[in-house]
Design a protein around this motif. Sequence first.
Motif, short mmCIF file in Angstrom:
data_model
loop_
_atom_site.label_atom_id
_atom_site.label_comp_id
_atom_site.label_asym_id
_atom_site.label_seq_id
_atom_site.Cartn_x
_atom_site.Cartn_y
_atom_site.Cartn_z
N ASN A 82 0.92 -1.27 0.17
CA ASN A 82 -0.06 0.11 0.16
C ASN A 82 0.86 1.30 -0.06
O ASN A 82 0.46 2.30 -0.46
N ALA A 83 1.86 0.95 0.85
CA ALA A 83 2.87 2.38 0.77
C ALA A 83 3.51 2.63 -0.76
O ALA A 83 3.55 3.63 -1.34
N ALA A 86 0.75 4.36 -2.69
CA ALA A 86 0.56 5.70 -2.59
C ALA A 86 1.81 6.54 -3.13
O ALA A 86 1.53 7.62 -3.74
N ARG A 157 -4.02 8.88 -3.29
CA ARG A 157 -2.69 8.64 -2.51
C ARG A 157 -2.93 8.76 -0.77
O ARG A 157 -2.65 7.81 -0.17
N ALA A 158 -3.84 9.56 -0.48
CA ALA A 158 -4.03 9.68 0.93
C ALA A 158 -4.67 8.41 1.34
O ALA A 158 -4.68 7.96 2.50
N TRP A 161 -2.39 5.54 1.89
CA TRP A 161 -1.51 5.96 3.23
C TRP A 161 -2.31 5.58 4.40
O TRP A 161 -1.66 4.88 5.46
#
Length: 382
Positions: A82-83, A86, A157-158, A161
């Motif tokens: 997931n990082a 993002a 992207r938020a 994160w």
Amino acid sequence: MKLPLLALIVASFAIGTSEFVIVGLVPDLARDFSVSIPRAGFLVSAYALGVSFGSPFLAVLVGRWPRRAALLGLMGVFVLGNALCALAPGYDTMLAARVVTSLSHGAFFGIGSVVAAELAPREKRARAVALVFLGLTLANVLGVPAGTILGQAAGWRATFWVVAAIGLVAMAAIALLLPRDLRAGSARLLNEVRILGRSQVLLAMLMAVLSSASLFSVFTYIAPMLERVGGLSPHWVSVALLVFGAGLTAGGLLGGRLADRHAARTIVATLSAIAVLLVALRAALPFGLVAVLVMAGWGMAVFTLVSPLQTRVIDHARDAPNLASTINQGAFNLGNAGGAWLGGAALGAGIGYRSLPLLGAALALAGLAVAAWAFGLERRRG
């Protein structure tokens, strides 16, 4: 038992949110990466294929680890994936990041189901497995809408994160709440692979494929179906999806309780109910809000089936369950992809939205036939 299961629920909520939230973010991703909507939509399919074909390899890799360490490692892969999502600078890197994230999905639910079944008393095993999957339904009801709203307000992207942060919380919960003396998996890969040749394991996985295909052959196209046939506005379609999600949650809890009493009867009754409810959905579609009520029962029946099928695989692969349980998750996802394709092919052939529930009912009846075959073999072998 409750605190370790809570850790697994938090993790499954994070994984479910990550899997499905991208559906609401497809237009934003297409715009930012300068690709078409269908190409952005392939990010959903790539995840499902990663679960089906990639997760088993990761399950084999961690198969000899103590199961607590294996779950921590899998959540580490999830957080990393997931990082990377993002941070993805372009479409190709985003696609690769989604595949990395998907690798942890099937293996986590496979091993997590085994852990839940081992922690619970014999008479509550299916209920414990159902609670692990409760996080998935909560993700659809709460995580996906919240993640979509966040992505639209603060950028997609938020969202990734925040999902990565939830994954870190899940890792901490697993580290603190799961017993340290959980058994390791099978020491030999051959043991795990040999289990896959057992007829009851294969038949349970085939039931998973057919039941999931029954769902996604219809649910993939539920929005245009309700709008064009039922005459519902987009607002009421959102309400229908919320009602369906509530049914999924109730079904997950009900399935565990029923399966602990009699798993075989639960599977047969649920597949029969799915077929009947899909025929009823076809009849109710022109009446809009009546169709929404039918969807509540359909959602309940769909998720009632998950824990008895997963528990059945664990039972019939009890001496080496990690790989079999993981591949069963791949079977559900293979059904997702196959059902969506079958529904699209049927529409392309001109059968019309209103007839799609009949396709779903036929697939549920095929699953019922497989169940009858499996239980008949079981009775004959004593």
